[in-house]
Write a protein that holds these residues in place. Structure first.
Motif, PDB file in Angstrom:
ATOM      1  N   SER A  64      11.742  -4.990 -14.074  1.00  0.00           N
ATOM      2  CA  SER A  64      10.464  -5.397 -14.677  1.00  0.00           C
ATOM      3  C   SER A  64      10.202  -6.886 -14.515  1.00  0.00           C
ATOM      4  CB  SER A  64      10.452  -5.058 -16.172  1.00  0.00           C
ATOM      5  OG  SER A  64      10.542  -3.668 -16.345  1.00  0.00           O
ATOM      6  N   VAL A  66      10.934  -8.757 -12.117  1.00  0.00           N
ATOM      7  CA  VAL A  66      10.466  -9.034 -10.762  1.00  0.00           C
ATOM      8  C   VAL A  66       8.982  -8.660 -10.624  1.00  0.00           C
ATOM      9  CG1 VAL A  66      10.847  -8.615  -8.304  1.00  0.00           C
ATOM     10  CG2 VAL A  66      12.796  -8.599  -9.874  1.00  0.00           C
ATOM     11  N   ARG A  67       8.627  -7.505 -11.156  1.00  0.00           N
ATOM     12  CA  ARG A  67       7.222  -7.093 -11.067  1.00  0.00           C
ATOM     13  C   ARG A  67       6.329  -8.013 -11.910  1.00  0.00           C
ATOM     14  NH1 ARG A  67       4.180  -1.284 -12.372  1.00  0.00           N
ATOM     15  NH2 ARG A  67       2.429  -1.678 -10.959  1.00  0.00           N
ATOM     16  N   GLY A 101       2.370   1.623 -15.216  1.00  0.00           N
ATOM     17  CA  GLY A 101       3.820   1.778 -15.068  1.00  0.00           C
ATOM     18  C   GLY A 101       4.632   0.562 -15.481  1.00  0.00           C
ATOM     19  N   ARG A 103       6.624  -1.976 -17.676  1.00  0.00           N
ATOM     20  CA  ARG A 103       7.416  -1.634 -18.860  1.00  0.00           C
ATOM     21  C   ARG A 103       8.273  -2.814 -19.289  1.00  0.00           C
ATOM     22  NH1 ARG A 103      11.971   2.234 -15.856  1.00  0.00           N
ATOM     23  NH2 ARG A 103      11.694   1.349 -13.783  1.00  0.00           N
ATOM     24  N   HIS A 169      -2.541   0.495  -4.431  1.00  0.00           N
ATOM     25  CA  HIS A 169      -1.473   1.119  -3.634  1.00  0.00           C
ATOM     26  C   HIS A 169      -1.960   1.623  -2.275  1.00  0.00           C
ATOM     27  CE1 HIS A 169      -3.014   5.167  -4.619  1.00  0.00           C
ATOM     28  NE2 HIS A 169      -3.375   4.581  -5.753  1.00  0.00           N
ATOM     29  N   LEU A 194       7.202  -7.401  -0.419  1.00  0.00           N
ATOM     30  CA  LEU A 194       7.086  -5.959  -0.672  1.00  0.00           C
ATOM     31  C   LEU A 194       8.453  -5.278  -0.717  1.00  0.00           C
ATOM     32  CD1 LEU A 194       3.746  -5.399   1.072  1.00  0.00           C
ATOM     33  CD2 LEU A 194       4.354  -4.301  -1.054  1.00  0.00           C
ATOM     34  N   GLY A 200      13.266   0.180  -8.496  1.00  0.00           N
ATOM     35  CA  GLY A 200      12.231   0.701  -9.385  1.00  0.00           C
ATOM     36  C   GLY A 200      11.697   2.051  -8.965  1.00  0.00           C
ATOM     37  N   ARG A 201      10.524   2.368  -9.476  1.00  0.00           N
ATOM     38  CA  ARG A 201      10.011   3.733  -9.355  1.00  0.00           C
ATOM     39  C   ARG A 201       8.503   3.727  -9.092  1.00  0.00           C
ATOM     40  NH1 ARG A 201       9.486   5.041 -15.883  1.00  0.00           N
ATOM     41  NH2 ARG A 201       8.187   3.207 -16.254  1.00  0.00           N
ATOM     42  N   ASN A 206       0.519   7.974  -8.277  1.00  0.00           N
ATOM     43  CA  ASN A 206       0.370   7.121  -7.101  1.00  0.00           C
ATOM     44  C   ASN A 206       0.882   7.762  -5.823  1.00  0.00           C
ATOM     45  OD1 ASN A 206      -0.854   4.846  -8.320  1.00  0.00           O
ATOM     46  ND2 ASN A 206       1.109   4.255  -9.215  1.00  0.00           N
ATOM     47  N   LEU A 269       4.559   4.393  -1.171  1.00  0.00           N
ATOM     48  CA  LEU A 269       3.137   4.068  -1.294  1.00  0.00           C
ATOM     49  C   LEU A 269       2.519   3.964   0.104  1.00  0.00           C
ATOM     50  CD1 LEU A 269       3.346   1.170  -3.937  1.00  0.00           C
ATOM     51  CD2 LEU A 269       2.866   3.597  -4.369  1.00  0.00           C
TER      52      LEU A 269
HETATM   53  C1  HEM Z   1       0.352  -4.947  -1.860  1.00  0.00           C
HETATM   54  C2  HEM Z   1       1.035  -5.317  -2.872  1.00  0.00           C
HETATM   55  C3  HEM Z   1       1.580  -4.392  -3.914  1.00  0.00           C
HETATM   56  C4  HEM Z   1       1.077  -3.200  -4.381  1.00  0.00           C
HETATM   57  C5  HEM Z   1      -0.181  -2.477  -3.962  1.00  0.00           C
HETATM   58  C6  HEM Z   1       2.010  -2.724  -5.385  1.00  0.00           C
HETATM   59  C7  HEM Z   1       1.857  -1.554  -6.096  1.00  0.00           C
HETATM   60  C8  HEM Z   1       2.832  -0.994  -6.896  1.00  0.00           C
HETATM   61  C9  HEM Z   1       2.760   0.311  -7.496  1.00  0.00           C
HETATM   62  C10 HEM Z   1       1.580   1.264  -7.365  1.00  0.00           C
HETATM   63  C11 HEM Z   1       3.916   0.513  -8.166  1.00  0.00           C
HETATM   64  C12 HEM Z   1       4.331   1.771  -8.934  1.00  0.00           C
HETATM   65  C13 HEM Z   1       3.812   1.775 -10.341  1.00  0.00           C
HETATM   66  C14 HEM Z   1       4.160   3.078 -11.016  1.00  0.00           C
HETATM   67  O1  HEM Z   1       3.699   4.132 -10.540  1.00  0.00           O
HETATM   68  O2  HEM Z   1       4.898   3.051 -12.021  1.00  0.00           O
HETATM   69  C15 HEM Z   1       4.734  -0.676  -8.010  1.00  0.00           C
HETATM   70  C16 HEM Z   1       5.982  -0.852  -8.543  1.00  0.00           C
HETATM   71  C17 HEM Z   1       6.701  -2.027  -8.447  1.00  0.00           C
HETATM   72  N1  HEM Z   1       6.292  -3.192  -7.823  1.00  0.00           N
HETATM   73 FE1  HEM Z   1       4.710  -3.378  -6.611  1.00  0.00          FE
HETATM   74  N2  HEM Z   1       3.025  -3.620  -5.492  1.00  0.00           N
HETATM   75  C18 HEM Z   1       2.816  -4.641  -4.626  1.00  0.00           C
HETATM   76  C19 HEM Z   1       3.597  -5.765  -4.441  1.00  0.00           C
HETATM   77  C20 HEM Z   1       4.676  -6.076  -5.222  1.00  0.00           C
HETATM   78  C21 HEM Z   1       5.350  -7.350  -5.214  1.00  0.00           C
HETATM   79  C22 HEM Z   1       4.929  -8.547  -4.359  1.00  0.00           C
HETATM   80  C23 HEM Z   1       6.370  -7.258  -6.112  1.00  0.00           C
HETATM   81  C24 HEM Z   1       7.361  -8.305  -6.519  1.00  0.00           C
HETATM   82  C25 HEM Z   1       7.748  -9.300  -5.758  1.00  0.00           C
HETATM   83  C26 HEM Z   1       6.345  -5.912  -6.655  1.00  0.00           C
HETATM   84  C27 HEM Z   1       7.260  -5.414  -7.545  1.00  0.00           C
HETATM   85  C28 HEM Z   1       7.281  -4.109  -7.983  1.00  0.00           C
HETATM   86  C29 HEM Z   1       8.384  -3.550  -8.719  1.00  0.00           C
HETATM   87  C30 HEM Z   1       9.686  -4.223  -9.079  1.00  0.00           C
HETATM   88  C31 HEM Z   1       8.020  -2.226  -9.018  1.00  0.00           C
HETATM   89  C32 HEM Z   1       8.851  -1.192  -9.800  1.00  0.00           C
HETATM   90  C33 HEM Z   1       8.526  -1.300 -11.263  1.00  0.00           C
HETATM   91  C34 HEM Z   1       9.346  -0.405 -12.176  1.00  0.00           C
HETATM   92  O3  HEM Z   1      10.069   0.480 -11.718  1.00  0.00           O
HETATM   93  O4  HEM Z   1       9.256  -0.609 -13.397  1.00  0.00           O
HETATM   94  N3  HEM Z   1       5.297  -5.240  -6.106  1.00  0.00           N
HETATM   95  N4  HEM Z   1       4.034  -1.579  -7.235  1.00  0.00           N
END
Ligand code: HEM
Ligand SMILES: *[C@@H]1O[C@H](CO)[C@@H](O)[C@H](O)[C@H]1NC(C)=O
Length: 329
Positions: A64, A66-67, A101, A103, A169, A194, A200-201, A206, A269
């Protein structure tokens, strides 16, 4: 000839002096290494210890953090605007569809409380967002990143900006690249960022559009069958907790397995999978799949750029007492 020459000379003289003059008159501070050295010498250690403690209890807190860095820094500035809750005229960025998503926000309070106990009203929530991501990345097997501090917290949230900055996404690669380029991150940096999707999940909402009514041809057919098992209906209840892990092999390690999976058409995705089909990004996917060290170097560089996007500094903003609310006057 003479006139042109001296004109040229003075022009370049001013040009050389300009950055210096601007710096002297700036009321903004700069981010600094160890900004809290005097005001709260243990700040970075306290954050690290709390991040480790939380990770040992709930491993996905590190994911979390990181996101959070992405969602906070991308929207306007690394200013902890993401952490504000809906109250007193503030509409939380967490309510955006793009935040779906997300958390573990409640555990930010655990970190902040530990800091407040030692140094009240000193360490900003914005620095907690950056440093917790930094420390989380190490726990997830990613690179160590030296980060500056001194960010201040916003007094408002930017819910209406979220959809204009955080991509969806299924957005086009062109749009995604332009969003990141607008904050100074280049193509290989974007491909590396990316790679956070190595941990994560992803929830079924999505994913299902790639499975039903027909399977997306860019998805490996066996993998699609597995995903259908994870997401058995085309219309999942958005409140339901059905999801698939991003990386079945090393789900809690920030490694280049993500890129290896993309090359095998196992990106979850649409945007993940597009990294290998788009000619601008695919060479970097191949390089990162082949070389984890290269991925880590690029990831570290890009996370640092992200963490320094347009911070509030000096007497801008404030240091929140509780990261969920702006301070009352
Ligand atoms: C084009 C760029 C990005 C898009 C469209 C995107 C979209 C998403 C989506 C749709 C999810 C899943 C959410 C869910 O269904 O629970 C996700 C998860 C995640 N994203 Fe991205 N993301 C992008 C870039 C990034 C970047 C740059 C980072 C961090 C450097 C990042 C970190 C994460 C992490 C760690 C998760 C997992 C979260 C969890 O399991 O709690 N994302 N992202
Ligand atoms: C992208 O997904 C959203 C749902 O998350 C959907 O409403 C939208 O129509 C999709 N856009 C494209 C271009 O497929």
């Amino acid at each position: 000839m003479m006139a042109i020459k001296s004109h040229h000379c003075c022009f370049s003289f001013i040009f050389l002096l300009l950055p210096l003059l601007l710096q002297l008159h700036s009321v903004k501070g700069d981010l600094q290494l160890n900004y809290y050295a005097q005001s709260c010498p243990n700040a970075e250690e306290i954050i690290k210890q709390q991040v480790i403690k939380l990770y040992n209890k709930h491993g996905n807190t590190a994911v979390s953090w990181v996101r959070n860095l992405f969602h906070d820094c991308m929207v306007k500035s690394c200013d902890a605007s993401l952490l504000l809750e809906t109250v007193n005229g503030i509409e939380s960025e967490q309510k955006s569809d793009r935040s779906f998503g997300m958390r573990n926000f409640k555990y930010v309070k655990t970190i902040k409380d530990a800091l407040e106990q030692e140094c009240p009203r000193t360490v900003s929530c914005a620095d907690i967002v950056s440093l917790s991501a930094r420390d989380g990345i190490v726990l997830l097997g990613g690179p160590r990143i030296e980060m500056k501090t001194g960010r201040k917290d916003s007094k408002r949230s930017y819910l209406s900006e979220v959809e204009n900055t955080i991509p969806n996404h299924n957005d086009s690669m062109e749009l995604v690249l332009s969003r990141f380029q607008s904050i100074g991150i280049d193509t290989q940096g974007i491909v590396a960022l990316l790679g956070a999707h190595s941990v994560g999940r992803v929830h079924c909402v999505n994913l299902v559009h790639r499975l039903y009514p027909t399977v997306d041809p860019t998805l490996d057919p066996d993998y699609a069958e597995y995903l259908k098992g994870r997401c058995p209906t085309p219309d999942p209840d958005p409140e339901a907790v059905l999801y698939s892990r991003n990386d079945r092999e090393t789900p809690m390690i920030l490694d280049n397995m993500y890129y290896k999976n993309l090359l095998k058409h196992k990106g979850l995705l649409v945007i993940d999978q597009q990294l290998t089909s788009d000619p601008t990004t695919s060479p970097f996917v191949e390089k990162m799949a082949a070389d984890n060290g290269y991925f880590h170097d690029q990831f570290a560089r890009a996370v640092l750029l992200l963490s320094e996007n347009n911070p509030l500094t000096g007497d801008e903003g404030e240091v929140r007492k509780d990261c969920r609310y702006v301070n009352s006057e």
